[in-house]
Design a protein around this motif. Structure first.
Motif, short mmCIF file in Angstrom:
data_model
loop_
_atom_site.label_atom_id
_atom_site.label_comp_id
_atom_site.label_asym_id
_atom_site.label_seq_id
_atom_site.Cartn_x
_atom_site.Cartn_y
_atom_site.Cartn_z
N LEU A 57 0.79 -1.15 0.07
CA LEU A 57 -0.10 -0.08 0.09
C LEU A 57 0.83 1.12 -0.11
CD1 LEU A 57 -2.71 -1.21 2.55
CD2 LEU A 57 -2.99 -1.04 0.03
N GLN A 58 1.99 1.19 0.12
CA GLN A 58 3.06 2.19 -0.12
C GLN A 58 2.92 3.06 1.24
OE1 GLN A 58 2.85 3.66 -4.02
NE2 GLN A 58 4.14 2.10 -4.70
N LEU A 59 2.61 2.64 2.35
CA LEU A 59 2.33 3.69 3.58
C LEU A 59 3.30 3.41 4.51
CD1 LEU A 59 -1.58 2.83 3.86
CD2 LEU A 59 -0.41 4.87 3.01
N THR A 60 3.82 4.32 5.46
CA THR A 60 4.80 4.22 6.43
C THR A 60 3.83 3.67 7.47
OG1 THR A 60 4.01 6.33 7.47
CG2 THR A 60 5.90 6.53 6.00
N GLN A 61 4.74 3.02 8.60
CA GLN A 61 3.94 2.49 9.76
C GLN A 61 2.79 3.48 10.34
OE1 GLN A 61 7.09 1.51 12.35
NE2 GLN A 61 6.96 -0.87 11.66
N GLU A 62 3.51 4.81 10.46
CA GLU A 62 2.71 5.58 10.92
C GLU A 62 1.19 5.87 10.18
OE1 GLU A 62 5.67 6.18 10.45
OE2 GLU A 62 6.28 6.29 12.34
N GLN A 63 1.50 6.05 8.80
CA GLN A 63 0.29 6.50 7.80
C GLN A 63 -0.65 5.01 7.99
OE1 GLN A 63 2.75 6.86 4.51
NE2 GLN A 63 2.16 9.16 4.20
N PHE A 64 -0.13 3.85 8.00
CA PHE A 64 -0.93 2.69 8.18
C PHE A 64 -1.86 2.52 9.20
CE2 PHE A 64 -1.66 -1.88 8.45
CZ PHE A 64 -2.32 -2.45 7.48
N ALA A 65 -1.09 2.91 10.49
CA ALA A 65 -1.74 2.75 11.68
C ALA A 65 -2.92 3.67 11.74
CB ALA A 65 -0.60 3.11 12.74
N LEU A 66 -2.60 5.03 11.36
CA LEU A 66 -3.57 5.99 11.35
C LEU A 66 -4.75 5.76 10.38
CD1 LEU A 66 -4.30 8.95 12.49
CD2 LEU A 66 -3.04 9.84 10.61
N ARG A 67 -4.38 5.43 9.10
CA ARG A 67 -5.50 5.17 8.23
C ARG A 67 -6.44 3.98 8.70
NH1 ARG A 67 -3.72 4.77 2.16
NH2 ARG A 67 -3.48 6.92 2.54
N TYR A 68 -5.94 2.99 9.42
CA TYR A 68 -6.68 1.69 9.77
C TYR A 68 -6.89 1.61 11.09
CZ TYR A 68 -5.93 0.64 4.77
OH TYR A 68 -5.93 0.89 3.36
N GLY A 69 -6.70 2.50 11.93
CA GLY A 69 -7.01 2.60 13.28
C GLY A 69 -6.64 1.44 14.10
N ILE A 70 -5.01 1.33 13.94
CA ILE A 70 -4.49 0.33 14.76
C ILE A 70 -3.28 1.07 15.60
CG2 ILE A 70 -2.61 -1.69 14.42
CD1 ILE A 70 -4.07 -2.15 11.64
N ASP A 71 -3.03 0.70 16.43
CA ASP A 71 -2.26 1.33 17.67
C ASP A 71 -0.66 0.92 16.98
OD1 ASP A 71 -1.41 2.31 20.40
OD2 ASP A 71 -0.11 0.45 20.10
N LEU A 72 0.17 2.30 16.80
CA LEU A 72 1.31 2.04 16.14
C LEU A 72 2.12 1.29 16.84
CD1 LEU A 72 3.16 3.26 13.95
CD2 LEU A 72 3.67 5.13 15.62
N GLU A 73 2.22 1.13 18.25
CA GLU A 73 3.30 0.41 19.02
C GLU A 73 2.86 -1.15 18.61
OE1 GLU A 73 6.50 -0.52 20.82
OE2 GLU A 73 5.91 1.44 20.19
N THR A 74 1.66 -1.33 18.41
CA THR A 74 0.93 -2.76 18.22
C THR A 74 1.32 -3.11 16.79
OG1 THR A 74 -0.78 -2.42 19.57
CG2 THR A 74 -1.02 -4.14 17.81
N LEU A 75 1.47 -2.19 15.77
CA LEU A 75 1.90 -2.66 14.48
C LEU A 75 3.15 -2.48 14.36
CD1 LEU A 75 1.19 -2.63 11.45
CD2 LEU A 75 1.76 0.10 11.60
N ARG A 76 4.10 -2.05 15.21
CA ARG A 76 5.48 -2.24 15.46
C ARG A 76 5.90 -3.57 15.83
NH1 ARG A 76 6.81 3.95 17.05
NH2 ARG A 76 7.17 4.87 14.81
N ASN A 77 5.12 -4.02 16.81
CA ASN A 77 5.23 -5.19 17.36
C ASN A 77 4.98 -6.42 16.53
OD1 ASN A 77 6.39 -4.32 20.02
ND2 ASN A 77 4.16 -4.34 20.94
N TRP A 78 4.03 -6.15 15.77
CA TRP A 78 3.71 -7.11 14.69
C TRP A 78 4.66 -7.59 13.81
CZ3 TRP A 78 -2.05 -5.28 13.68
CH2 TRP A 78 -2.90 -5.88 14.71
N GLU A 79 5.24 -6.34 13.20
CA GLU A 79 6.06 -6.41 11.85
C GLU A 79 7.51 -6.72 12.42
OE1 GLU A 79 6.59 -2.82 9.77
OE2 GLU A 79 4.35 -2.84 9.13
N GLN A 80 7.76 -6.52 13.74
CA GLN A 80 9.22 -6.86 14.30
C GLN A 80 9.14 -8.45 14.76
OE1 GLN A 80 10.18 -3.94 17.24
NE2 GLN A 80 10.24 -2.32 15.78
N GLY A 81 7.92 -9.09 14.86
CA GLY A 81 7.68 -10.55 15.47
C GLY A 81 7.69 -10.55 16.87
N LYS A 82 7.50 -9.57 17.62
CA LYS A 82 7.54 -9.50 18.84
C LYS A 82 6.12 -10.09 19.34
CE LYS A 82 10.70 -5.87 19.84
NZ LYS A 82 10.89 -4.27 20.52
#
Length: 118
Positions: free
Chosen positions: A60-85
């Protein structure tokens, strides 16, 4: 699988000609498939592919911040998913699959919850 769930699955199969059954805990999926095939059923195994949140976001060519904001996902949660935490739970996986398949529609639906100022 409970006896009632199995009965309902067989009824759906007879009514619609096919049924999908989630069988998470059996000793041998191959033995179960053979036993079902012995009754005349055609058995196809379906595997769930893992969710790659980073890949969805990058397509979707979005930064983490843009994706989180656009789809209502907590930024830290998104980062944890992407980092495999952490891994998305089943509800989040469903939401992410919907985003992957229909990003514009999900964005519009998400915007219905946002208070807009002019």
């Amino acid at each position: 699988m409970s006896l009632l769930a199995a009965k309902k699955a067989v009824e759906r199969a007879m009514e619609k000609g096919q049924v999908t059954i989630l069988v998470p805990h059996v000793e041998s999926h191959a033995d179960l498939a053979r036993e079902l095939e012995d009754t005349g059923l055609v058995v196809n195994a379906v595997a769930f592919r893992p969710i790659d949140v980073r890949e969805i976001r990058r397509k979707l060519q979005l930064t983490q911040e843009q994706f989180a904001l656009r789809y209502g996902i907590d930024l830290e949660t998104l980062r944890n998913w992407e980092q495999g935490k952490r891994s998305p739970d089943k509800t989040a996986q469903s939401y992410l699959r919907a985003i992957e398949r229909m990003p514009e529609e999900i964005q519009v639906a998400q915007e219905d919850n946002i208070l807009k100022f002019w």
